[in-house]
Design an enzyme around this catalytic site. Structure first.
Site: not given
Ligand code: MEV
Length: 451
Positions: A85, A281, A297, A394
């Site tokens: 990513e 995430k 890991d 993005h």
């Molecule tokens: C994308 O990989 C991660 C995000 O969605 C994290 C977030 O929303 O804080 C941009």
């Protein structure tokens, strides 16, 4: 018998596995040479990679990237990252540069104890067992001394063993809940070997001790395994600066508005599980990328991190922000267990290089760097979310993937990138624009040919 079930697949040569794939899916015969093109030209390196797993048919590439400008506890570092990513590397690089100008990242390790359990069923009286547990523990420790001697020389070993009676989970269910210090190693093999030995000593005690009545000698070991939840192996990282210094070239009012929205975003992540998962995430975008680059890991790190995120009874975001007296302090607290010796770290050539790039850190230093990577990644994500939004950055990154998918020649990419600078990027929009360019050029060529 089901004839389609392949037997002994792991004993096939790579070539035989590829043939099996061709037969099953009807791929072209040249699949083998195409797969081979992803392999290392140095067969000794390829063997190291193949030996990391079972049944390999080739190597699966991810970009190995660098985020420069990290300043952690006064030390300047590049972070090696493996991520598919691209905005993750960009976010970490930007956050690193931003905070390097504001004192950098600070981090401290709050503990390094790892855990493991022997799960067993025993039909005797829990109180009686607790009363003789110190004797059992002495036997367990004595009989695992050979296994722990080397680790003890390095300053580690068994840090404690507790007996837990847990009949609310299963009738007659107990645990030996043990703590371990594994120094610079992840220590999975060490811990699991110790636990299996604990189980044997326990069985032997039940069979032979005169303190156990004849009718309660039977003990069933269900399993002996480390726990990837290591709440006592945890780390904290933070950054701080005046609120007025939060946005480059912006007024104090704009900085204050940004800080307020940033704080609101953090509070939401701490209270709302739907947001917390995405928030975390984003944190693991950074942590995993560094963990993979260093051969650690990342599944264990993620599992532990998510359990830690739920330690107060509900799943919450792992970061926190405090704004006091015009100061902005952004922090993360995280449980994780890593190793810097042994395992993939010691054999994967790029993991070894990553360790050199990080100046051969101790396990404690790597814990801090991972927490910093998580904090940096989260800062970049939340900053974008509460200001310009996530799609702008993005999509810019996404565009290069689309250009690759459409096999756009290198020399033609700049004009497409320029065209999409102020437009919404989507696969169909880029494809349509590219086709329009080709058509226009085709028309031009034709008309030139006519005259
Ligand atoms: C994308 O990989 C991660 C995000 O969605 C994290 C977030 O929303 O804080 C941009």
């Amino acid at each position: 018998m089901d004839e389609s079930i392949l037997k002994g697949f792991s004993k096939y040569t790579k070539q035989q596995r590829i043939v099996a794939l061709i037969l099953k899916y009807g791929f072209q015969e040249d699949l083998a040479s195409w797969l081979a093109s992803f392999e290392n030209s140095d067969s000794s390196i390829q063997k190291i990679i193949d030996d990391l797993s079972e049944n390999p048919i080739s190597s699966f590439h991810f970009p190995f990237s660098i985020a420069p400008n990290f300043l952690v506890n006064g030390k300047k570092l590049f972070f090696p990252l493996v991520s598919e990513e691209s905005s993750v590397v960009a976010a970490l690089s930007n956050a690193a540069g931003f905070w390097a100008k504001r004192g950098g990242f600070h981090a401290e390790v709050l503990g390094t104890e790892k855990k493991g359990q022997v799960h067993f069923i025993w039909k005797g009286n829990p109180e009686n067992l607790q009363a003789i547990f110190s004797e059992i523990k002495n036997k367990i420790l004595a009989e695992s001394a050979l296994l722990t001697a080397k680790m003890e020389e390095r300053g580690g070993g068994i840090t404690g063993i507790e007996l837990k009676s847990l009949p609310h989970i299963l009738p007659n269910y107990f645990q030996l809940d043990a703590g371990f210090e594994t120094c610079d190693a992840m220590g999975a093999n060490f811990i699991n070997s110790c636990l299996e030995q604990f189980g044997k000593s326990l069985l032997d005690y039940f069979e032979t001790s005169e303190k156990i009545s004849e009718d309660s000698r039977e003990c069933e070991i269900i399993m002996s395994i480390l726990s990837n939840y290591t709440p006592e192996s945890h780390v904290r990282a933070w950054v701080e600066c005046p609120v007025a210094d939060l946005l480059e070239g912006k007024s104090p009012q704009e900085c204050e508005l940004f800080a307020r929205k940033f704080e609101q975003a953090i509070r939401i992540s701490q209270a709302d599980v739907s947001r917390a998962v995405t928030h975390n995430k984003g944190i693991f975008n950074g942590i995993d990328a560094l963990a993979i680059a260093t051969g650690n890991d990342f599944r264990a790190i993620e599992a532990c991190g998510h359990a830690f995120a739920a330690r107060n009874g509900h799943y919450a975001g792992l970061t926190d922000v405090q704004i006091n007296n015009g100061k902005f302090r952004f922090s993360i607290e995280l449980a994780l267990a890593v190793g810097v010796v042994g395992g993939v770290t010691a054999v994967h050539p790029l993991a070894k290089l990553s360790m050199q790039i990080l100046d051969n850190p101790t396990a404690e230093e790597l814990m801090m760097y991972l927490a910093v990577a998580g904090l940096a990644s989260n800062f970049g994500a939340v900053k974008a979310l509460v200001s310009v939004g996530i799609q702008q950055g993005h999509m810019k990154m996404h565009l290069s993937n689309i250009l690759n998918q459409l096999s756009i020649p290198e020399g033609r990419r700049v004009e497409i990138e320029q065209h999409f600078q102020d437009k919404t990027v989507s696969f169909s929009a880029v494809k349509e624009y590219w086709e329009m360019l080709l058509k226009r050029e085709g028309t031009k060529t034709q008309s030139k040919d006519l005259f």
